[in-house]
Design a protein around this motif. Structure first.
Motif: not given
Length: 217
Positions: A128-136, A146-152
């Motif tokens: 929480p507050g640091e990063y979200l896991v995103v699927n592209q 398919e790709r995973l990204l960690t996003v601030n």
């Protein structure tokens, strides 16, 4: 995806129970490596449904034709349960619908083409507050990439990205803050996992594939 502790993550596949290092995603134990737990040739359900996580006691329960065994989180030892305790644990399997425990929601504040945030039972996957896991997911002429990204989300920056073989199927966050995301292959058995550290760095591990005779690859 069954459970994750401070050291290990536990993943159920049709071959059996796999244990991963929560820090780097490496395989700590393959099916049959856990002391007191044989390869799952005798599972009642002959699949990952032969496992369930007992959250109240922080342990993985295995159900087979010869009884039940329990493996406490962050250990590699399985112990048999008594007949009396087995009767109290059986309802956990009846309640276990093997649902993914994760969904994909369209991003709004993060502008990434064809991207969705991974959302679990307790909100977006990640610290929480640091990063979200995103699927592209990119629509190609021959299928999807398919790709995973960690996003601030605060800085609007991508921390890490990694190609994955299939869409995310399940995820959990350990007590230490690491996350584990599981992909599902086209035949319904676990194909791979991605371990994500509390800083958002990702490591891919290919587990759960089976060869022609059903042996893990």
């Amino acid at each position: 995806m069954l459970a994750a502790g401070d050291e290990y993550a536990y993943v159920a596949t049709v071959q059996g129970l796999w244990v991963l290092d929560i820090d780097d995603g490496s395989v700590v134990a393959e099916p049959g490596d856990i002391e007191g737990l044989d390869r799952n040739d005798d599972l009642d359900h002959d699949a990952a449904a032969g496992f369930v996580f007992d959250a109240s006691q922080q342990r993985v329960i295995t159900q087979s034709s010869v009884g039940m065994c329990v493996t406490s989180v962050d250990t590699l030892i399985a112990t048999e349960v008594s007949d009396d305790e087995q009767s109290t644990l059986e309802p956990l399997f009846a309640e276990n619908d093997m649902s993914p425990g994760i969904s994909l929601e369209e991003t709004e504040s993060i502008v990434i083409e064809d991207a969705k945030v991974l959302v679990g039972p307790e909100g977006a996957v990640g610290s929480p507050g640091e990063y979200l896991v995103v699927n592209q997911s990119t629509d190609l002429s021959v299928g999807y990439e398919e790709r995973l990204l960690t996003v601030n989300p605060n800085a609007g920056k991508i921390i890490d990205s990694i190609d994955i073989p299939e869409k995310p199927f399940g995820a959990t966050t350990s007590t230490s803050g690491s996350s584990v995301v599981v992909m599902d292959d086209t035949w319904g058995s676990t194909a791979a996992t991605v371990v994500i550290t509390p800083t958002g760095q990702m490591t891919f591990s290919d587990i759960g594939h089976s060869g022609f005779f059903g042996e893990p690859l």
